[in-house]
Write a protein that holds these residues in place. Structure first.
Motif, PDB file in Angstrom:
ATOM      1  N   PRO A 136       0.791  -1.227   0.000  1.00  0.00           N
ATOM      2  CA  PRO A 136       0.000   0.000   0.000  1.00  0.00           C
ATOM      3  C   PRO A 136       0.826   1.281   0.000  1.00  0.00           C
ATOM      4  CG  PRO A 136      -0.960  -1.589   1.514  1.00  0.00           C
ATOM      5  CD  PRO A 136       0.346  -2.175   1.043  1.00  0.00           C
ATOM      6  N   ALA A 137       2.047   1.218   0.503  1.00  0.00           N
ATOM      7  CA  ALA A 137       2.878   2.420   0.599  1.00  0.00           C
ATOM      8  C   ALA A 137       3.495   2.849  -0.735  1.00  0.00           C
ATOM      9  CB  ALA A 137       4.001   2.199   1.623  1.00  0.00           C
ATOM     10  N   PHE A 138       3.166   2.149  -1.841  1.00  0.00           N
ATOM     11  CA  PHE A 138       3.833   2.435  -3.114  1.00  0.00           C
ATOM     12  C   PHE A 138       3.451   3.781  -3.721  1.00  0.00           C
ATOM     13  CE2 PHE A 138      -0.200   1.031  -4.850  1.00  0.00           C
ATOM     14  CZ  PHE A 138      -0.311   1.670  -6.078  1.00  0.00           C
ATOM     15  N   VAL A 139       2.330   4.339  -3.314  1.00  0.00           N
ATOM     16  CA  VAL A 139       1.799   5.531  -3.976  1.00  0.00           C
ATOM     17  C   VAL A 139       2.764   6.710  -3.813  1.00  0.00           C
ATOM     18  CG1 VAL A 139      -0.262   6.920  -4.319  1.00  0.00           C
ATOM     19  CG2 VAL A 139      -0.445   4.703  -3.194  1.00  0.00           C
ATOM     20  N   GLY A 140       3.175   7.290  -4.927  1.00  0.00           N
ATOM     21  CA  GLY A 140       4.047   8.459  -4.910  1.00  0.00           C
ATOM     22  C   GLY A 140       5.520   8.162  -4.739  1.00  0.00           C
ATOM     23  N   GLN A 141       5.879   6.894  -4.546  1.00  0.00           N
ATOM     24  CA  GLN A 141       7.284   6.557  -4.297  1.00  0.00           C
ATOM     25  C   GLN A 141       8.159   6.730  -5.531  1.00  0.00           C
ATOM     26  OE1 GLN A 141       8.894   5.623  -1.463  1.00  0.00           O
ATOM     27  NE2 GLN A 141       7.070   5.777  -0.190  1.00  0.00           N
ATOM     28  N   PHE A 142       7.562   6.847  -6.708  1.00  0.00           N
ATOM     29  CA  PHE A 142       8.348   6.896  -7.946  1.00  0.00           C
ATOM     30  C   PHE A 142       8.133   8.197  -8.719  1.00  0.00           C
ATOM     31  CE2 PHE A 142       7.674   2.618  -6.588  1.00  0.00           C
ATOM     32  CZ  PHE A 142       8.939   2.058  -6.683  1.00  0.00           C
ATOM     33  N   GLY A 143       7.674   9.218  -7.999  1.00  0.00           N
ATOM     34  CA  GLY A 143       7.508  10.531  -8.605  1.00  0.00           C
ATOM     35  C   GLY A 143       6.116  11.089  -8.388  1.00  0.00           C
ATOM     36  N   GLU A 144       6.023  12.395  -8.285  1.00  0.00           N
ATOM     37  CA  GLU A 144       4.743  13.043  -8.006  1.00  0.00           C
ATOM     38  C   GLU A 144       3.705  12.765  -9.087  1.00  0.00           C
ATOM     39  OE1 GLU A 144       5.198  17.187  -7.309  1.00  0.00           O
ATOM     40  OE2 GLU A 144       6.680  16.950  -5.711  1.00  0.00           O
ATOM     41  N   ASN A 145       4.158  12.639 -10.319  1.00  0.00           N
ATOM     42  CA  ASN A 145       3.228  12.478 -11.439  1.00  0.00           C
ATOM     43  C   ASN A 145       2.982  11.024 -11.823  1.00  0.00           C
ATOM     44  OD1 ASN A 145       3.006  15.321 -11.740  1.00  0.00           O
ATOM     45  ND2 ASN A 145       4.961  15.337 -12.848  1.00  0.00           N
ATOM     46  N   VAL A 146       3.489  10.103 -10.988  1.00  0.00           N
ATOM     47  CA  VAL A 146       3.320   8.678 -11.285  1.00  0.00           C
ATOM     48  C   VAL A 146       2.070   8.173 -10.575  1.00  0.00           C
ATOM     49  CG1 VAL A 146       4.354   6.387 -11.190  1.00  0.00           C
ATOM     50  CG2 VAL A 146       5.803   8.387 -11.548  1.00  0.00           C
ATOM     51  N   THR A 147       1.002   8.057 -11.314  1.00  0.00           N
ATOM     52  CA  THR A 147      -0.238   7.526 -10.746  1.00  0.00           C
ATOM     53  C   THR A 147      -0.105   6.020 -10.558  1.00  0.00           C
ATOM     54  OG1 THR A 147      -1.201   7.083 -12.921  1.00  0.00           O
ATOM     55  CG2 THR A 147      -1.562   9.284 -11.988  1.00  0.00           C
ATOM     56  N   PRO A 148      -0.953   5.428  -9.730  1.00  0.00           N
ATOM     57  CA  PRO A 148      -0.935   3.966  -9.594  1.00  0.00           C
ATOM     58  C   PRO A 148      -1.099   3.262 -10.939  1.00  0.00           C
ATOM     59  CG  PRO A 148      -2.219   4.918  -7.823  1.00  0.00           C
ATOM     60  CD  PRO A 148      -1.872   6.053  -8.749  1.00  0.00           C
ATOM     61  N   GLU A 149      -1.889   3.858 -11.808  1.00  0.00           N
ATOM     62  CA  GLU A 149      -2.135   3.255 -13.118  1.00  0.00           C
ATOM     63  C   GLU A 149      -0.891   3.329 -14.014  1.00  0.00           C
ATOM     64  OE1 GLU A 149      -5.752   4.204 -11.027  1.00  0.00           O
ATOM     65  OE2 GLU A 149      -4.101   5.507 -11.601  1.00  0.00           O
ATOM     66  N   LYS A 150      -0.138   4.437 -13.937  1.00  0.00           N
ATOM     67  CA  LYS A 150       1.123   4.537 -14.687  1.00  0.00           C
ATOM     68  C   LYS A 150       2.160   3.579 -14.118  1.00  0.00           C
ATOM     69  CE  LYS A 150       0.806   9.328 -16.336  1.00  0.00           C
ATOM     70  NZ  LYS A 150       1.461  10.656 -16.363  1.00  0.00           N
ATOM     71  N   PHE A 151       2.150   3.454 -12.796  1.00  0.00           N
ATOM     72  CA  PHE A 151       3.098   2.564 -12.137  1.00  0.00           C
ATOM     73  C   PHE A 151       2.882   1.116 -12.591  1.00  0.00           C
ATOM     74  CE2 PHE A 151       4.174   0.057  -8.197  1.00  0.00           C
ATOM     75  CZ  PHE A 151       5.550   0.169  -8.338  1.00  0.00           C
ATOM     76  N   LYS A 152       1.626   0.726 -12.708  1.00  0.00           N
ATOM     77  CA  LYS A 152       1.334  -0.630 -13.168  1.00  0.00           C
ATOM     78  C   LYS A 152       1.875  -0.841 -14.575  1.00  0.00           C
ATOM     79  CE  LYS A 152      -2.347  -3.987 -14.009  1.00  0.00           C
ATOM     80  NZ  LYS A 152      -3.779  -4.318 -13.863  1.00  0.00           N
ATOM     81  N   THR A 153       1.701   0.134 -15.437  1.00  0.00           N
ATOM     82  CA  THR A 153       2.216   0.014 -16.807  1.00  0.00           C
ATOM     83  C   THR A 153       3.735  -0.106 -16.811  1.00  0.00           C
ATOM     84  OG1 THR A 153       0.375   1.405 -17.539  1.00  0.00           O
ATOM     85  CG2 THR A 153       2.154   1.035 -19.118  1.00  0.00           C
ATOM     86  N   ALA A 154       4.395   0.686 -15.951  1.00  0.00           N
ATOM     87  CA  ALA A 154       5.857   0.629 -15.865  1.00  0.00           C
ATOM     88  C   ALA A 154       6.324  -0.765 -15.447  1.00  0.00           C
ATOM     89  CB  ALA A 154       6.361   1.685 -14.881  1.00  0.00           C
ATOM     90  N   LEU A 155       5.612  -1.376 -14.516  1.00  0.00           N
ATOM     91  CA  LEU A 155       5.968  -2.732 -14.088  1.00  0.00           C
ATOM     92  C   LEU A 155       5.779  -3.734 -15.220  1.00  0.00           C
ATOM     93  CD1 LEU A 155       4.502  -2.843 -10.459  1.00  0.00           C
ATOM     94  CD2 LEU A 155       6.911  -2.779 -11.115  1.00  0.00           C
TER      95      LEU A 155
END
Length: 492
Positions: free
Chosen positions: A237-256
């Motif tokens: 759950p703590a992943f939100v915002g850990q990879f940049g202010e503009n990285v939404t959870p949905e963008k993070f999933k795509t990056a993975l």
């Protein structure tokens, strides 16, 4: 120092990036690993130590830990790449000890002493000398001097000095350790007593010399991704915002998915399962008087603390699966042929996953910091990704990332599912506070309580593998929690 881009943090990220590069691009692994210390320390004059040879020696040990290998002994000739072939595989469990002090990097900081600084004004009153119970302070050339052999470290001189001229010198790693696991070797360097250590990693993130590091699985994870196996990520759950202010959870999933993961689950789904289970456990065991109190089970360092230092409380630890394990089992139920990687803020989850009872559920554990190195090695910028829909967990599960969130989620479930049951909530954050509350529980002063323990001050958002400031992380998690379509899980 959390969230500040210090030189220690930059070096750790560089190491993770280079190890990921080895996995992605190396054609001659042994030679390329040998060359890395010279690639990283590629300058003629030392930047941090007295010479570049010591800097390279430290880098070599960092590389070994990042490859999942142990530190080399100082008194036995061991090659840098010894054990490399055993690590050049797609399945490798963490071998304890997880946290290790790199001797050549340790500054041998003072463990506990009071020293007079140049701020001493040599005042006429000399209150420091007058309050010293052992006569350890004398005046030399008009300035106070402390005889360290007489000093009993009571701190009275520091407290009374009107100029704040007396400094209390302590080891930052030892101060951060709530279980007293930081000790000294015969050269005054820090060593970790593994009989006491609960692998929270707070010593690591508080050492300003970067002398403490943990082992990583990123090399082996990349090997598994390269093998074509179906690898599914679950993100804490703590992943939100850990990879940049503009990285939404949905963008993070795509990056993975760009890294090669087949799919991405929220670990909050397992937290929902845990909240329901612990609510039921409290009602059936504590409310009926069978147990005097109930301890949450999701933080492995908290559970380890209870088992090591308060073994009489073991029966009071909830039998609910941790969110990581519950989510992994859900994933393997949906995808029996998949391997699971937990991506989170926590160092001690690495050891939890290495337990024989958990190995079949969780195959890899990496931190947000380590994942950043993988993104950098692949040239993936999460902020530039398109959005891919995440699976929805409830707000209760997402709130697990912040101190108090676990107890709050369980309390909400109890109030909803068992409205006639009164629940008493307590929570402690930091190992020091966790020890205090366990002492009170042991003494019978927490009867009827549901007690949440978090080893890291602030909760999971303050874990050893996080990237951003704790306050910002808390704000991000709370916002993501409030976005959930459902507040608490439906009772099964």
């Amino acid at each position: 120092m959390r969230g500040i881009d210090t030189q220690v943090r930059k070096m750790r990220r560089r190491i993770f990036q280079e190890v990921a590069n080895l996995a992605y691009h190396s054609e001659n692994l042994k030679d390329d690993m040998e060359a890395l210390p010279y690639k990283i320390v590629d300058y003629d004059e030392p930047e941090y130590r007295e010479n570049i040879y010591r800097e390279r020696a430290i880098v070599r040990e960092r590389l070994r830990l990042a490859m999942g290998l142990s530190l080399r002994p100082e008194n036995i000739p061991v090659h840098l790449t010894q054990g490399l072939e055993e690590s050049n595989i797609s399945e490798k469990y963490y071998e304890p000890p997880l946290m290790q002090v790199i001797p050549s990097a340790c500054n041998s900081c003072p463990t506990n002493c009071y020293e007079v600084t140049n701020k001493c004004m040599g005042c006429v009153a000399h209150p420091c000398r007058e309050v010293c119970p052992r006569g350890a302070i004398s005046m030399v050339n008009g300035r106070s001097v402390i005889d360290q052999e007489k000093c009993i470290k009571c701190g009275k001189c520091k407290a009374i000095c009107p100029y704040d001229a007396i400094s209390h010198q302590v080891r930052p790693c030892a101060v951060a350790c709530g279980v007293g696991a930081i000790e000294s070797d015969d050269k005054g360097r820090a060593v970790i007593n593994n009989d006491k250590c609960v692998s929270c990693g707070q010593c690591m993130v508080n050492c300003p010399f970067g002398a403490i590091a943990d082992k990583s699985q990123i090399f082996q994870l990349i090997r598994a991704l390269q093998s074509g196996k179906k690898i599914i990520a679950q993100v804490a759950p703590a992943f939100v915002g850990q990879f940049g202010e503009n990285v939404t959870p949905e963008k993070f999933k795509t990056a993975l998915k760009e890294l090669g993961f087949f799919d991405v689950y929220e670990t909050a789904i397992g937290a929902d399962i845990g909240a329901m289970s612990e609510a039921e456990h409290y009602v059936k065991e504590v409310d009926t008087g069978k147990l005097p109190f109930l301890l949450t089970s999701c933080c492995p360092s908290w559970s380890m603390l209870a088992k090591k230092f308060f073994p009489e409380t073991i029966e009071n630890i909830s039998n609910a699966l941790t969110p990581m394990v519950a989510t992994a089992r859900k994933i393997k139920e949906d995808h029996p042929d998949a391997q699971v990687v937990f991506i989170g803020p926590c160092a001690s989850k690495k050891l939890e996953a290495s337990r024989r009872t958990v190995r079949s559920d969780v195959d890899f554990v990496i931190t947000f910091e380590e994942l950043t190195g993988m993104f950098e090695a692949k040239g993936i910028i999460p902020a530039d990704m398109e959005e891919t829909k995440m699976l929805d967990a409830t707000g209760a599960g997402r709130g697990y990332g912040v101190a108090g969130g676990v107890a709050s989620a369980i309390e909400e479930c109890i109030r909803e599912y068992y409205p006639d049951v009164e629940v008493n909530i307590e929570h402690a954050e930091s190992l020091t506070e966790c020890k205090k509350i366990l002492m009170l529980a042991k003494a019978g002063k927490k009867k009827g309580c549901l007690i949440e323990g978090m080893a890291c001050p602030g909760g999971c958002i303050a874990g050893a593998g996080t990237n951003i400031l704790i306050a910002q992380a808390q704000k991000n998690v709370n916002e993501f929690k409030n976005r959930a379509l459902q507040k608490i899980p439906d009772k099964e």
